[in-house]
Scaffold this active site. Structure first.
Site, mmCIF file in Angstrom:
data_model
loop_
_atom_site.group_PDB
_atom_site.id
_atom_site.type_symbol
_atom_site.label_atom_id
_atom_site.label_comp_id
_atom_site.label_asym_id
_atom_site.label_seq_id
_atom_site.Cartn_x
_atom_site.Cartn_y
_atom_site.Cartn_z
ATOM 1 C CD GLN A 71 -2.817 -0.461 0.011
ATOM 2 O OE1 GLN A 71 -3.123 0.770 -0.804
ATOM 3 N NE2 GLN A 71 -3.587 -1.562 -0.726
ATOM 4 C CB SER A 72 4.114 2.031 -1.372
ATOM 5 O OG SER A 72 5.006 3.134 -1.856
ATOM 6 C CG ASN A 73 0.585 6.642 0.617
ATOM 7 O OD1 ASN A 73 -0.547 6.527 0.441
ATOM 8 N ND2 ASN A 73 0.793 6.602 1.908
#
Ligand code: PLP
Length: 334
Positions: A71-73
């Site tokens: 879920q890396s921004n």
């Protein structure tokens, strides 16, 4: 001239949070809306990418490669920047492909990024190095965007963010803290580029308040040392080297014991309070944790009641829609 592209929506607004301040009985709370930086739902990586993508262009790169969590921004924003400026993009993500892509991972796919799954987190660095080598061998001209965008090039974005803030708060110059100028910046700190840029920018552009990073996943000393080294290295881009020491870097690592990305009652409470009292959205991984730390510090009387605390919102809200947080977010309603 430092190579830079201009695609961020700047300056980001500074807004008061009067209802939350009243609920807590002070200090005066402000929020700097870097969740509104304008690239694919915004966030702090936009400011870094203005410099990183310019460097990639200058090197004649054709492919942006970076790495992160599922879920890396940072990966989502890098994929969006690649699409916007005509690069291919490869993301090395830890873990295994989930049955269904949600939230940031879903968006990575929309931007056309190729995903390489690294499995266990310890393997990610090696898989990343192999991915870059393979891209080189195949003539894809890769540019390695560092983890979290936190190289000296990326950190420049946050040095100039302080210049922006100083212009926005110009009426504050020389005035007393009680008139509402930020005595503190409080924000989520992880790969250190944001904090390094802020620390450097404060020195260069004359911000005299305190800069407190709430650690998301790093031990205090390790993050202090990393930020000091990165701020020192970044200073060489702006002029003569400035040496920062770890002791000058304020980090509170008291809120990360649960581990990266784990939503506890503290993050949930912070997310719910910001939502119900200010109509503001925090994210479950970074800003929720940083705000939980700030709330706890306020309740302990850490800040003066007449001080002004600026919460520097770093974005990340797409993760609110990640499958793993759905049931947890509304549980134990306040
Ligand atoms: C990456 C990120 C951070 C941490 O910034 P660093 O520069 O890596 O310390 C904070 N908040 C959000 C939402 C992020 O995506």
């Amino acid at each position: 001239m430092i190579p830079r592209l201009h695609f961020a929506h700047l300056p980001t607004p500074i807004e008061p949070m009067p209802r939350l301040s009243a609920l807590l009985g002070g200090p005066r709370l402000l929020v700097k809306r870097d969740d509104q930086t304008g690239l694919a739902f915004g966030g702090n990586k936009t400011r870094k990418l203005e410099f990183l993508v310019a460097e990639a262009q200058g090197q004649g790169a054709r492919t942006l490669i970076t790495a992160g969590a599922i879920q890396s921004n940072h990966c989502r924003q890098t994929a969006a920047a690649a699409a916007r400026f005509g690069f291919d993009c490869t993301l090395v993500l830890s873990g295994e492909p989930p049955a269904q892509a949600s939230a940031n991972l879903l968006l990575d796919g929309l931007f056309g990024a190729q995903i390489v799954w690294a499995g266990a987190r310890e393997r990610r660095d090696r898989v990343l190095a192999e991915t870059v080598e393979r891209a080189q061998a195949e003539g894809r001209e890769p540019y390695l965007v560092p983890y979290g965008g936190s190289s000296p090039t990326g950190a420049l974005g946050y040095a100039f963010a302080v210049e922006e803030l100083m212009k926005q708060t110009k009426p504050c110059e020389g005035s007393e803290p009680s008139q509402g100028c930020p005595d503190w910046f409080v924000f989520a700190s992880s790969s250190g580029g944001t904090q390094a840029g802020l620390v450097l920018g404060a020195r260069v552009f004359g911000y005299r308040g305190k800069i407190l990073g709430i650690s998301i996943d790093e031990p205090q000393r390790a993050l202090q040392e990393h930020v000091a080294a990165l701020a020192s290295g970044t200073s060489e881009r702006l002029g003569p080297r400035i040496e920062f020491t770890p002791d000058e870097v304020l980090v509170d690592a008291g809120y990360c014991a649960a581990g990266y990305g784990v939503l506890t009652a503290a993050e949930r409470e912070a997310i719910q309070l910001f939502a119900k009292y200010e109509g503001l959205l925090l994210d479950p991984v970074y800003t929720g944790r940083a705000a939980a730390g700030m709330l706890d510090l306020i309740r302990k009387g850490f800040f003066g009641k007449d001080e002004t605390v600026l919460f520097w919102h770093t974005g990340g809200q797409p993760a609110l829609f990640a499958e793993q947080y759905q049931s947890a977010l509304l549980a134990a309603d306040l």
